[in-house]
Design an enzyme around this catalytic site. Structure first.
Site, PDB file in Angstrom:
ATOM      1  CB  SER A 121      -0.643  -0.066   1.085  1.00 39.25           C
ATOM      2  OG  SER A 121      -0.113   0.399   2.280  1.00 39.25           O
ATOM      3  CG  ASP A 122       1.510   5.801  -0.926  1.00 38.68           C
ATOM      4  OD1 ASP A 122       2.445   5.922  -0.398  1.00 38.68           O
ATOM      5  OD2 ASP A 122       1.539   6.973  -1.832  1.00 38.68           O
ATOM      6  CD1 TRP A 123       4.442   5.054   5.234  1.00 42.28           C
ATOM      7  CD2 TRP A 123       4.736   4.024   3.312  1.00 42.28           C
ATOM      8  NE1 TRP A 123       5.574   3.999   5.435  1.00 42.28           N
ATOM      9  CE2 TRP A 123       5.513   3.369   4.237  1.00 42.28           C
ATOM     10  CE3 TRP A 123       4.430   3.400   2.021  1.00 42.28           C
ATOM     11  CZ2 TRP A 123       6.616   2.393   4.049  1.00 42.28           C
ATOM     12  CZ3 TRP A 123       5.143   2.220   1.871  1.00 42.28           C
ATOM     13  CH2 TRP A 123       6.271   1.809   2.494  1.00 42.28           C
TER      14      TRP A 123
END
Ligand code: BGC
Length: 751
Positions: A266-268
């Site tokens: 995931s992106d953060w």
């Protein structure tokens, strides 16, 4: 039972260790050489409890995800970012103090793309992989390959421009070079993540055709041609579903059609739903504490932690979904330094700095020159260098791509080192970045979530500082020549995040007007001294109509990395012949770009990509719109001629050959760009699309034959109704030139 399990663990543990010991063959070899035993992975999974499996699916600190200590499975260690290894974080969110984490700061992604030199993709990735390995990282969060849809996107500098073919071609080398070091590349952000404004919430409204023809191809290339081991999801939604757990993006396209066997990270904080994340292809959830209590993250509360465990335990979702994710993570671990020895890494060695220098030299673009450049140092007694950017350091700014550079040669230093004592160099700042703190009193936290209205106030910080300007004009008047160095910056010191606006994560620019009164300053310097060269930095263009006509020479330097000042000086004084080419169209105002004039940017909640496939030159050229500098454009101090176009057809393959001759009197490099047009297509298609290119270095008078292979994919379009790639039979026009508007050779083929 306990004892049996213990024995199995002991056996597996020794398997893990022996694989480490025997793993030397991975170092410096291609990904294919890192054969991973699927049987070994399956036997390991069979030993794991559900809790242990779930523990691998989410963050365990700011830049690690969980391991299984009982089975000697370590945590996975990540690092930003695309053009250098980020500050060491330890386990929290703050850079570790007193830690030696200085490293090589390469020119940013858009500089790399401007070289149009595919060898550099590989060498650039190799430097990153080598330094990441030395710092104990298993996954490096790069390359950034989102398409430049609008010049206002605050992160364009990290990415590779407006053309999917160019971005893909450069990124494939990057991925291969990086992974050859045993560190996983992580192409980001998948997909259609083309703005920072409201990035956590926006819902991109886009056709499948635009996705497949414009926003997917670079990702497809790193999967199919680069054998990439991980991909990062994005923050935004596409057509109603969050991209990080998007059924179509991950399951149907990435893992289905393209056969990706790696890990989707995931992106953060981009995971927003446990069920979707489990079902729709997210493998690791990172960063979610950012949206909760930043300093007291509770990793068990992540969407893919306790809630996921409960969902599996209740039988709502089958455990096989978890097994698939764990299998992918273990596969990545065996491929990388996490579980296989790839030899030691190296950091801050001369070879790495040499790559930074060479990429900067070929990435800087000469856009206008009426004969002023190259400067002749014997003819200059006093040289005025003017502009804040001549002395500004850029490495540690811009957001997550910041790099703790070992050093950074500024333009002023580069120029002074080059001219030595022969020339008197005088410097004036000319303008200063400033802002009124009170304007930002109500902006805190992730700036992206702030309203556009607040950002509008930044406009007020654009006017000139008359005192600095006056001082600069006086220097310009008494100098024999002037080098002005200005343009964009990554942001203002002291603003929220220490980043601010302009070329930085979490914010977009408001328009392309030159900031801090630089437009007036350039005009006045031009009037004061006719030997003025303008150098601009930045991840995109600026408005030019008010200063370019009276400017004799204009060089665009992007953010050229730790050796950038040296490379720039070498170009200005002719020690290096410029060969960079724009990976984006420079039009006058942001409103000229189709994302603004046809589609929406930044939208409100939803963003309509109504321009479809007509992004960048595909739009400007097809609809014959005026631009300042076209895609692919860049000047040299020598001249080139293109001749002898020769096409040989074999089924649906076409081999394109042409001769490029250096007709000037000094060596130089030229990029032969091959575009394809389908005049008889049954659907709407752009007037040209880049499908191949080759950079050639030529001595004065020398000729070389360039050769580019086109295949079915070069002629196909994504059928809007049938939802598949289609190659129609008929006539295709092959166009060869050195920019999208300078086509010298064309010929038709029937296929
Ligand atoms: C950025 C990513 C980055 C991550 C970790 C996110 O906000 O969008 O590009 O890799 O943070 O720093």
């Amino acid at each position: 039972m306990r004892n049996v399990l213990f024995m199995l663990v002991a056996i597996t543990g020794s398997v893990l260790f022996s694989s480490c010991d025997a793993g030397n063959e991975g170092a410096g070899t291609s990904p294919a050489a890192n054969e991973v035993s699927e049987a070994k992975i399956d036997s390991l999974i069979a030993l794991m409890t559900l809790e242990e499996k779930i523990g691998m699916l989410h963050a365990s600190s700011s830049f690690t995800s969980g391991g299984v200590p009982r089975l000697n499975i370590p945590e996975l260690v990540f690092s930003d970012g695309p053009h250098g290894v980020r500050h060491e974080h330890g386990r929290g969110w703050h850079a570790l103090e007193g830690y030696d984490d200085r490293s090589t700061y390469l020119p940013v992604g858009i500089s790399l793309a401007s070289t149009w030199n595919q060898d550099f993709g590989y060498r650039y990735g190799e430097v990153l992989g080598n330094e990441a390995k030395e710092r104990g990282k298993n996954v490096l969060l790069g390359p950034g390959i989102n398409i430049l849809r609008s010049p206002l996107n605050g992160r364009n500098f990290e990415y590779m421009g407006e053309d999917p073919f160019l971005a893909g071609a450069m990124a494939v080398g990057y991925v291969r070079g990086l992974q050859a070091q045993g560190v996983a590349a992580n192409a980001k952000h998948y997909a259609a993540n083309n703005q920072e404004t409201d990035r956590h919430n926006i819902d991109v409204q886009i056709s499948k055709r635009a996705l497949h023809e414009i926003y997917f191809p670079a990702f497809r290339a790193v999967v199919k041609d680069g054998d990439i081991w991980s991909i990062m999801g994005a923050y935004n939604k596409i057509n109603g579903q969050y991209t990080t757990h998007h059924e179509y993006l991950n399951n149907v396209v990435l893992k289905g059609e393209w056969g990706f066997d790696g890990v989707v990270i995931s992106d953060w904080a981009s995971v927003k739903d446990t069920r979707e994340a489990l079902l729709f292809g997210t493998d690791i959830e990172m960063g979610t504490e950012l949206l909760r209590d930043f300093d007291n993250p509770v990793y068990e509360e992540f969407y893919m932690a306790r809630p996921a465990l409960e969902m599996i335990e209740s039988g709502e979702i089958d455990e096989s979904y978890v097994d698939d994710k764990v299998r992918r993570i273990l596969r990545l671990m065996y491929r990388t330094t996490a579980l296989t020895d790839h030899g030691p890494g190296q950091r801050n060695v001369e070879e790495h700095q040499q790559v930074a220098l060479e990429v900067a030299r070929e990435g800087i673009v000469l856009l206008k020159n009426d004969g002023l450049l190259p400067l002749e140092k014997n003819e200059i007694r006093t040289l005025a260098v003017i502009g804040h950017n001549a002395t500004r350091l850029f490495a540690e700014r811009g957001g997550s791509s910041q790099v703790p550079a070992l050093y950074e040669i500024t333009p002023l230093e580069g120029i002074m080192n080059l001219v030595g004592d022969d020339v008197e160099v005088v410097y004036a700042e000319g303008y200063e970045p400033y802002y009124d703190e009170s304007l930002f009193s109500d902006i805190r936290g992730d700036a992206a979530s702030q309203s556009r209205e607040n950002l509008r106030d930044v406009e007020l910080a654009r006017s000139a500082n008359e005192g600095l300007m006056q001082e600069a004009i006086e220097l310009a008047e008494r100098a024999d020549a002037v080098i002005f160095v200005g343009g964009w910056i990554h942001g203002h010191e002291g603003m929220p995040w220490g980043e601010g606006t302009y070329d930085a994560e979490a914010r977009d620019k408001l328009n392309l007007k030159l900031i801090f009164g630089q437009e007036e300053l350039i005009q006045r310097i031009n009037a004061a001294n006719e030997n003025t060269a303008v150098v601009l930095m930045g991840g995109s263009n600026v408005e030019m109509e008010n200063w370019l006509p009276d400017t004799r020479a204009y060089v665009h330097a992007w953010y050229p990395g730790m050796e950038g000042g040296r490379a720039l000086a070498e170009i200005l004084f002719g020690e290096v012949n410029p060969s960079g080419k724009l990976p984006m169209t420079f039009a006058n105002s942001h409103e000229d770009y189709p994302s603004h004039s046809i589609g929406e940017f930044p939208g409100e909640g939803t963003v309509d990509y109504a321009e479809g496939i007509y992004v960048g030159y595909r739009y400007f050229d097809t609809y014959e719109r005026d631009v300042f500098f076209p895609f692919g454009f860049g000047l040299s101090y020598t001249s080139f001629e293109f001749s002898d176009l020769n096409l040989s057809v074999d089924g649906s393959k076409v081999r394109v050959r042409a001769t490029v001759t250096n007709t000037g009197d000094r060596e130089g490099a030229e990029v032969a760009q091959v575009y394809v047009h389908a005049p008889d297509a049954s659907v709407d298609r752009p007037i040209r699309e880049l499908k191949g290119f080759q950079k050639v270095h030529l001595e004065a008078g020398e000729s070389k034959t360039i050769e580019v292979e086109l295949d079915e994919s070069s002629f196909s379009y994504y059928h809007p109704e049938e939802l598949r790639w289609v190659m129609e039979s008929g006539t295709y026009q092959i166009q060869v030139g050195n920019s999208s508007r300078d086509i010298f050779l064309t010929e038709n083929v029937d296929l």
